[in-house]
Scaffold this active site. Structure first.
Site, PDB file in Angstrom:
ATOM      1  N   ASP A   1     -20.727 -60.100 -19.539  1.00  0.00           N
ATOM      2  CA  ASP A   1     -21.009 -59.961 -20.965  1.00  0.00           C
ATOM      3  C   ASP A   1     -21.734 -58.653 -21.248  1.00  0.00           C
ATOM      4  O   ASP A   1     -21.995 -57.862 -20.342  1.00  0.00           O
ATOM      5  CB  ASP A   1     -21.734 -61.190 -21.521  1.00  0.00           C
TER       6      ASP A   1
ATOM      7  N   LYS B   1     -18.935 -56.845 -25.923  1.00  0.00           N
ATOM      8  CA  LYS B   1     -19.596 -55.539 -25.929  1.00  0.00           C
ATOM      9  C   LYS B   1     -20.705 -55.569 -26.958  1.00  0.00           C
ATOM     10  O   LYS B   1     -20.500 -55.998 -28.085  1.00  0.00           O
ATOM     11  CB  LYS B   1     -18.602 -54.437 -26.287  1.00  0.00           C
TER      12      LYS B   1
ATOM     13  N   GLY C   1     -29.740 -61.978 -17.461  1.00  0.00           N
ATOM     14  CA  GLY C   1     -30.820 -62.948 -17.240  1.00  0.00           C
ATOM     15  C   GLY C   1     -30.380 -64.099 -16.362  1.00  0.00           C
ATOM     16  O   GLY C   1     -29.781 -63.910 -15.303  1.00  0.00           O
ATOM     17  N   ASP C   2     -30.639 -65.307 -16.835  1.00  0.00           N
ATOM     18  CA  ASP C   2     -30.249 -66.534 -16.138  1.00  0.00           C
ATOM     19  C   ASP C   2     -29.106 -67.185 -16.912  1.00  0.00           C
ATOM     20  O   ASP C   2     -29.144 -67.228 -18.140  1.00  0.00           O
ATOM     21  CB  ASP C   2     -31.454 -67.487 -16.072  1.00  0.00           C
TER      22      ASP C   2
ATOM     23  N   PRO D   1     -32.642 -59.208 -15.980  1.00  0.00           N
ATOM     24  CA  PRO D   1     -32.867 -58.595 -17.291  1.00  0.00           C
ATOM     25  C   PRO D   1     -32.418 -57.147 -17.438  1.00  0.00           C
ATOM     26  O   PRO D   1     -32.563 -56.578 -18.521  1.00  0.00           O
ATOM     27  CB  PRO D   1     -34.390 -58.709 -17.458  1.00  0.00           C
TER      28      PRO D   1
ATOM     29  N   MET E   1     -33.693 -63.322 -29.051  1.00  0.00           N
ATOM     30  CA  MET E   1     -32.781 -63.095 -30.179  1.00  0.00           C
ATOM     31  C   MET E   1     -33.496 -63.264 -31.523  1.00  0.00           C
ATOM     32  O   MET E   1     -32.938 -63.820 -32.464  1.00  0.00           O
ATOM     33  CB  MET E   1     -31.591 -64.074 -30.115  1.00  0.00           C
TER      34      MET E   1
ATOM     35  N   ALA F   1     -34.983 -63.047 -19.047  1.00  0.00           N
ATOM     36  CA  ALA F   1     -35.665 -61.927 -19.708  1.00  0.00           C
ATOM     37  C   ALA F   1     -37.164 -62.186 -19.860  1.00  0.00           C
ATOM     38  O   ALA F   1     -37.971 -61.285 -19.623  1.00  0.00           O
ATOM     39  CB  ALA F   1     -35.029 -61.659 -21.070  1.00  0.00           C
TER      40      ALA F   1
ATOM     41  N   GLY G   1     -36.501 -54.481 -21.828  1.00  0.00           N
ATOM     42  CA  GLY G   1     -37.444 -54.638 -20.718  1.00  0.00           C
ATOM     43  C   GLY G   1     -36.779 -54.424 -19.370  1.00  0.00           C
ATOM     44  O   GLY G   1     -35.589 -54.707 -19.210  1.00  0.00           O
TER      45      GLY G   1
END
Ligand code: SAH
Length: 262
Positions: A41, A63, A95-96, A18, A175, A125, A204
């Site tokens: 990313d 971005k 994250g994953d 995260p 999101m 996250a 976080g």
């Protein structure tokens, strides 16, 4: 049966966690050092990118706050092309890779092209941000089920919100900042108590993380009042009252009501 592949190259779909680089897996850290090319990313934090040695080629494909985002098909093509050229390709994702990360599509593209591909999990996250905030996603007294849901669907009615939040449940929305008000309205219309605790965790696990708490009825106002920005998570459920957080003092009575849940 051992598979044979057309090139010595290999694609790795790697979770970067995260934000905090200390939350990388050992395998991810090792791969960053041995890759020929890293395709990352926009969510991958600077601290993680700093672990990539200077000789390794680096391509950013999305971005944050930029419109220069490469289309998924082009990313798939790039990954396949570089792997077929014999490279060790690391596709690095926040994250994953398999939780709202489009990793499944990239794995499909790799399978279709017949290239070797391995997935390296990352701390998603929800797990990382909740742990950092002292918020247990499950708790023997409060929640025995947890759901991860994307809040950014084109039309919120594409998502069936019924039964996702409420007694004994924790709902984590990824999101969902832009649609926070509509999500709260949907949940309340579905019978979820407007007084259910909510935590919002922005950036976080990073140095400038913010954790805010309020009640479901105040969620939309909190997001605009505090100008909460993506990336942020919304966690709905009794466990949210356990977060080590700033209470949302702007809304009358919220702090006292949250106290009843703690
Ligand atoms: N694959 C990622 C999720 C990508 S979707 C994972 O497993 O975590 C992007 C969303 O993830 C963001 O909009 C936000 O809701 C959430 N997110 C990612 N990193 C975050 C962070 N550091 N703090 C809060 N939310 C985060």
């Amino acid at each position: 049966m051992e598979k044979t592949f057309p090139s010595a190259g290999k694609l790795w779909l790697v979770g970067a966690g995260p934000g905090d680089p200390d939350l990388l897996t050992l395998r991810a850290a090792r791969l960053l050092g041995s890759a020929d090319i890293v395709v990352h990313d926009g969510l991958v934090g600077e601290g993680v990118l700093a672990l990539i040695p200077p000789h390794v080629e680096r391509i950013g494909v999305a971005k944050q706050r930029s419109r220069h985002t490469m289309k998924q098909e082009l990313i798939n093509e790039l990954l396949v092309r570089e792997t077929l050229a014999g490279k060790q390709v690391v596709r690095l994702k926040g994250g994953d890779p398999f939780i709202f990360g489009r990793g499944g599509e990239e794995l499909d593209a790799a399978r279709e092209a017949g290239i070797a591909c391995e997935v390296v999990p990352g701390i998603t996250a929800a797990a990382g941000c909740a742990a950092q905030a002292g918020l247990p996603l499950t708790h023997r007294e409060d929640a025995s089920a947890v759901s991860f849901v994307a809040g950014q669907c084109k039309d919120l009615s594409d998502q069936d919100w019924s039964g996702l939040a409420g007694h004994g449940r924790t709902l984590v929305i990824y999101m969902g900042i832009a649609t926070a008000t509509a999500i709260a309205d949907k949940l309340i219309a579905d019978g979820v108590s407007p007084g259910l605790p909510v935590a919002v965790i922005e950036r976080g696990t990073t140095a400038d993380a913010r954790v805010l708490r309020t009640l479901l009825t105040d969620l939309g106002d909190l997001v605009s009042r505090e100008a909460v920005k993506s990336p942020a998570l919304i966690i709905v459920g009794k466990v949210a009252a356990r977060a080590d957080a700033l209470d949302c003092l702007g809304a009358p009575g919220v702090a006292e009501k949250l106290g009843n849940f703690a």
